[in-house]
Design a protein around this motif. Sequence first.
Motif, PDB file in Angstrom:
ATOM      1  N   PHE A 264      -6.792  13.222   3.421  1.00 14.03           N
ATOM      2  CA  PHE A 264      -6.667  11.846   3.922  1.00 14.03           C
ATOM      3  C   PHE A 264      -7.966  11.361   4.557  1.00 14.03           C
ATOM      4  O   PHE A 264      -7.992  10.439   5.337  1.00 14.03           O
ATOM      5  CB  PHE A 264      -5.510  11.759   4.924  1.00 14.03           C
ATOM      6  CG  PHE A 264      -4.158  11.813   4.271  1.00 14.03           C
ATOM      7  CD1 PHE A 264      -3.624  13.021   3.833  1.00 14.03           C
ATOM      8  CD2 PHE A 264      -3.439  10.653   4.053  1.00 14.03           C
ATOM      9  CE1 PHE A 264      -2.392  13.073   3.200  1.00 14.03           C
ATOM     10  CE2 PHE A 264      -2.187  10.700   3.422  1.00 14.03           C
ATOM     11  CZ  PHE A 264      -1.673  11.911   2.994  1.00 14.03           C
ATOM     12  N   GLY A 265      -9.067  12.017   4.187  1.00 20.40           N
ATOM     13  CA  GLY A 265     -10.353  11.661   4.785  1.00 20.40           C
ATOM     14  C   GLY A 265     -10.831  10.277   4.393  1.00 20.40           C
ATOM     15  O   GLY A 265     -11.645   9.674   5.075  1.00 20.40           O
ATOM     16  N   LEU A 266     -10.318   9.752   3.268  1.00 16.27           N
ATOM     17  CA  LEU A 266     -10.749   8.410   2.824  1.00 16.27           C
ATOM     18  C   LEU A 266      -9.650   7.387   3.070  1.00 16.27           C
ATOM     19  O   LEU A 266      -9.783   6.238   2.675  1.00 16.27           O
ATOM     20  CB  LEU A 266     -11.085   8.430   1.323  1.00 16.27           C
ATOM     21  CG  LEU A 266     -12.338   9.210   0.940  1.00 16.27           C
ATOM     22  CD1 LEU A 266     -12.495   9.254  -0.572  1.00 16.27           C
ATOM     23  CD2 LEU A 266     -13.564   8.570   1.571  1.00 16.27           C
ATOM     24  N   CYS A 267      -8.548   7.824   3.703  1.00 20.53           N
ATOM     25  CA  CYS A 267      -7.424   6.892   3.813  1.00 20.53           C
ATOM     26  C   CYS A 267      -7.798   5.759   4.758  1.00 20.53           C
ATOM     27  O   CYS A 267      -8.744   5.865   5.542  1.00 20.53           O
ATOM     28  CB  CYS A 267      -6.163   7.608   4.314  1.00 20.53           C
ATOM     29  SG  CYS A 267      -6.170   7.896   6.077  1.00 20.53           S
ATOM     30  N   ALA A 268      -7.041   4.677   4.641  1.00 23.71           N
ATOM     31  CA  ALA A 268      -7.320   3.512   5.492  1.00 23.71           C
ATOM     32  C   ALA A 268      -6.027   3.076   6.144  1.00 23.71           C
ATOM     33  O   ALA A 268      -4.975   3.085   5.512  1.00 23.71           O
ATOM     34  CB  ALA A 268      -7.853   2.379   4.641  1.00 23.71           C
ATOM     35  N   LYS A 269      -6.136   2.730   7.416  1.00 24.38           N
ATOM     36  CA  LYS A 269      -5.000   2.099   8.085  1.00 24.38           C
ATOM     37  C   LYS A 269      -5.510   0.733   8.521  1.00 24.38           C
ATOM     38  O   LYS A 269      -6.014   0.575   9.633  1.00 24.38           O
ATOM     39  CB  LYS A 269      -4.551   2.933   9.279  1.00 24.38           C
ATOM     40  CG  LYS A 269      -3.372   2.282   9.995  1.00 24.38           C
ATOM     41  CD  LYS A 269      -2.696   3.190  11.000  1.00 24.38           C
ATOM     42  CE  LYS A 269      -1.386   2.545  11.438  1.00 24.38           C
ATOM     43  NZ  LYS A 269      -0.429   3.478  11.978  1.00 24.38           N
ATOM     44  N   PRO A 270      -5.441  -0.278   7.593  1.00 21.43           N
ATOM     45  CA  PRO A 270      -6.023  -1.581   7.909  1.00 21.43           C
ATOM     46  C   PRO A 270      -5.478  -2.093   9.255  1.00 21.43           C
ATOM     47  O   PRO A 270      -4.286  -1.966   9.519  1.00 21.43           O
ATOM     48  CB  PRO A 270      -5.560  -2.466   6.744  1.00 21.43           C
ATOM     49  CG  PRO A 270      -5.111  -1.542   5.676  1.00 21.43           C
ATOM     50  CD  PRO A 270      -4.694  -0.272   6.333  1.00 21.43           C
ATOM     51  N   LYS A 271      -6.376  -2.663  10.038  1.00 13.56           N
ATOM     52  CA  LYS A 271      -5.980  -3.176  11.366  1.00 13.56           C
ATOM     53  C   LYS A 271      -4.816  -4.161  11.224  1.00 13.56           C
ATOM     54  O   LYS A 271      -3.785  -4.038  11.871  1.00 13.56           O
ATOM     55  CB  LYS A 271      -7.167  -3.910  12.029  1.00 13.56           C
ATOM     56  CG  LYS A 271      -8.388  -3.026  12.244  1.00 13.56           C
ATOM     57  CD  LYS A 271      -8.317  -2.223  13.534  1.00 13.56           C
ATOM     58  CE  LYS A 271      -9.451  -1.197  13.597  1.00 13.56           C
ATOM     59  NZ  LYS A 271      -9.427  -0.278  12.425  1.00 13.56           N
ATOM     60  N   GLY A 272      -4.979  -5.075  10.252  1.00 15.78           N
ATOM     61  CA  GLY A 272      -3.948  -6.121  10.126  1.00 15.78           C
ATOM     62  C   GLY A 272      -2.775  -5.711   9.252  1.00 15.78           C
ATOM     63  O   GLY A 272      -2.113  -6.541   8.655  1.00 15.78           O
ATOM     64  N   GLY A 273      -2.553  -4.365   9.126  1.00 18.83           N
ATOM     65  CA  GLY A 273      -1.407  -3.940   8.327  1.00 18.83           C
ATOM     66  C   GLY A 273      -1.746  -3.887   6.839  1.00 18.83           C
ATOM     67  O   GLY A 273      -2.858  -4.214   6.423  1.00 18.83           O
ATOM     68  N   MET A 274      -0.749  -3.487   6.052  1.00 16.11           N
ATOM     69  CA  MET A 274      -0.978  -3.196   4.635  1.00 16.11           C
ATOM     70  C   MET A 274      -1.238  -4.453   3.814  1.00 16.11           C
ATOM     71  O   MET A 274      -1.579  -4.366   2.650  1.00 16.11           O
ATOM     72  CB  MET A 274       0.215  -2.436   4.047  1.00 16.11           C
ATOM     73  CG  MET A 274       0.319  -1.011   4.524  1.00 16.11           C
ATOM     74  SD  MET A 274      -1.172  -0.063   4.204  1.00 16.11           S
ATOM     75  CE  MET A 274      -0.890   0.410   2.525  1.00 16.11           C
ATOM     76  N   ASN A 275      -1.124  -5.636   4.414  1.00 14.03           N
ATOM     77  CA  ASN A 275      -1.409  -6.845   3.621  1.00 14.03           C
ATOM     78  C   ASN A 275      -2.781  -7.410   3.940  1.00 14.03           C
ATOM     79  O   ASN A 275      -3.129  -8.488   3.500  1.00 14.03           O
ATOM     80  CB  ASN A 275      -0.313  -7.886   3.850  1.00 14.03           C
ATOM     81  CG  ASN A 275       0.998  -7.389   3.255  1.00 14.03           C
ATOM     82  OD1 ASN A 275       0.968  -6.757   2.196  1.00 14.03           O
ATOM     83  ND2 ASN A 275       2.089  -7.601   3.957  1.00 14.03           N
ATOM     84  N   SER A 276      -3.574  -6.620   4.724  1.00 16.39           N
ATOM     85  CA  SER A 276      -4.915  -7.138   4.991  1.00 16.39           C
ATOM     86  C   SER A 276      -5.908  -6.386   4.108  1.00 16.39           C
ATOM     87  O   SER A 276      -5.688  -5.222   3.751  1.00 16.39           O
ATOM     88  CB  SER A 276      -5.267  -6.950   6.470  1.00 16.39           C
ATOM     89  OG  SER A 276      -5.425  -5.582   6.730  1.00 16.39           O
ATOM     90  N   HIS A 277      -6.987  -7.063   3.759  1.00 18.09           N
ATOM     91  CA  HIS A 277      -7.885  -6.545   2.719  1.00 18.09           C
ATOM     92  C   HIS A 277      -8.889  -5.527   3.244  1.00 18.09           C
ATOM     93  O   HIS A 277      -9.253  -5.529   4.400  1.00 18.09           O
ATOM     94  CB  HIS A 277      -8.609  -7.719   2.043  1.00 18.09           C
ATOM     95  CG  HIS A 277      -7.706  -8.481   1.138  1.00 18.09           C
ATOM     96  ND1 HIS A 277      -6.772  -9.374   1.614  1.00 18.09           N
ATOM     97  CD2 HIS A 277      -7.538  -8.438  -0.205  1.00 18.09           C
ATOM     98  CE1 HIS A 277      -6.081  -9.877   0.603  1.00 18.09           C
ATOM     99  NE2 HIS A 277      -6.526  -9.325  -0.525  1.00 18.09           N
ATOM    100  N   LEU A 278      -9.320  -4.674   2.302  1.00 20.33           N
ATOM    101  CA  LEU A 278     -10.343  -3.665   2.590  1.00 20.33           C
ATOM    102  C   LEU A 278     -11.583  -3.986   1.764  1.00 20.33           C
ATOM    103  O   LEU A 278     -11.497  -4.703   0.760  1.00 20.33           O
ATOM    104  CB  LEU A 278      -9.807  -2.277   2.204  1.00 20.33           C
ATOM    105  CG  LEU A 278      -8.539  -1.838   2.963  1.00 20.33           C
ATOM    106  CD1 LEU A 278      -7.828  -0.737   2.188  1.00 20.33           C
ATOM    107  CD2 LEU A 278      -8.903  -1.368   4.356  1.00 20.33           C
ATOM    108  N   GLU A 279     -12.718  -3.426   2.185  1.00 19.01           N
ATOM    109  CA  GLU A 279     -13.948  -3.657   1.408  1.00 19.01           C
ATOM    110  C   GLU A 279     -14.519  -2.366   0.849  1.00 19.01           C
ATOM    111  O   GLU A 279     -14.975  -2.298  -0.276  1.00 19.01           O
ATOM    112  CB  GLU A 279     -15.041  -4.286   2.293  1.00 19.01           C
ATOM    113  CG  GLU A 279     -14.916  -5.768   2.508  1.00 19.01           C
ATOM    114  CD  GLU A 279     -14.233  -6.065   3.826  1.00 19.01           C
ATOM    115  OE1 GLU A 279     -13.432  -7.004   3.873  1.00 19.01           O
ATOM    116  OE2 GLU A 279     -14.464  -5.318   4.795  1.00 19.01           O
TER     117      GLU A 279
END
Length: 349
Positions: free
Chosen positions: A152-167
């Motif tokens: 899970f070293g590359l996993c993301a927990k977006p601040k704004g939840g799963m509907n917010s975008h990642l870059e």
Amino acid sequence: PIKSYCALDGFYEMYDTIGSGGFAKVKLGVHCLTGEKVAIKIMDKKQLGDDLPRIRLEIEAMKSLSHQNVCKLFQVIETDAKIFMVLEYCPDGELFDYIVERDRLTEDEARHFFRQIVAAVAYIHHKGFAHRDLKPENLLLDDDQQLKLIDFGLCAKPKGGMNSHLETCCGSPAYAAPELISGKCYLGSEADIWSMGVLLYALLCGYLPFDDDNIAILYRKIQSGVYEKPEWLSESSMEMLDQLLQVDPKRRITVAQLLHHPWVLKDCNPSYNVQWESIYQTKELDDECVTEMAVSVGKSRKAMHSILSDWSYDYNTATYLLLWKRKQLSKSVRLMRDQQSIPGTPVSG
Ligand SMILES: Cn1cc(Br)cc1C(=O)Nc1[nH]nc2c1CN(C(=O)N[C@H](CN1CCCC1)c1ccccc1)C21CC1
């Protein structure tokens, strides 16, 4: 036991290295109090450098995940120089090797594994995490053909939840979604679904849908979304793959739809919904395990219960979780008693 690390002495017996990646290695270990095998991921903080935040993220993510298809974290030990992650041991290795050994899997066998992948991904998305590096090397087999998701070293927990975008563009190129490699903003959940499509293709075909030694050509193939459909694929398998490998993320199937997709549920008794719910209610502690631990150290159940309720991922957490795992497998819920500490017990041999 071979090489020992003083931080583990007396708690774990160390055996050979079973995996080594860039900044880490994984050794087989035995948890002394239960005799259970564990996999200990050992990282050198200096070598980690600015990858250290990734490990912190992986540790925090794994502490909050408790699911039958996610590799369990039992304990974290940190010294000045090293970080040790005590994780679930999967004796049958990587799904990657399992496929390679068989060339490719039958549709039924692919479905057996894909169901578990859907369950694991649905669960981590539900907990607000996108894995972002789904591939057969990150799915391990335990001794009853159960898959466990790791790394899970590359996993993301977006601040704004799963509907917010990642870059951040990350993960393994051959499994990366078109929107991810074109540098657009993307949803981690949608990118994970694409990777599951590549994974399912690898299970059913034994090779990758998009592949090329030249990274630019590979990217063009991914962005075209055009892949070969070998003649052994059934109509329903091809349709399932098409719904996963949609270049437009908005047209791609969602994990919620996957959970009751006919291809995923085929030959299942109707009650069996893909067990995406965790079978672990991590919140309330199991009384039998708490009692066994309390008795073995001469503490009251109440005292042991409050120690374990902190979930501090120390040796107590590891002992509890390993006892609980034994109970799940209807094995005895007993700890190795330290012979010397019980007066009058003749020390054997
Ligand atoms: C390969 N193998 C063969 C047998 Br038999 C058992 C295993 C085995 O690795 N079992 C096992 N159980 N639990 C684990 C493992 C391996 N393992 C891992 O975490 N393995 C990963 C594998 N990644 C896949 C792509 C890059 C690296 C790893 C990460 C960093 C350094 C070394 C290995 C854990 C701890 C979670």
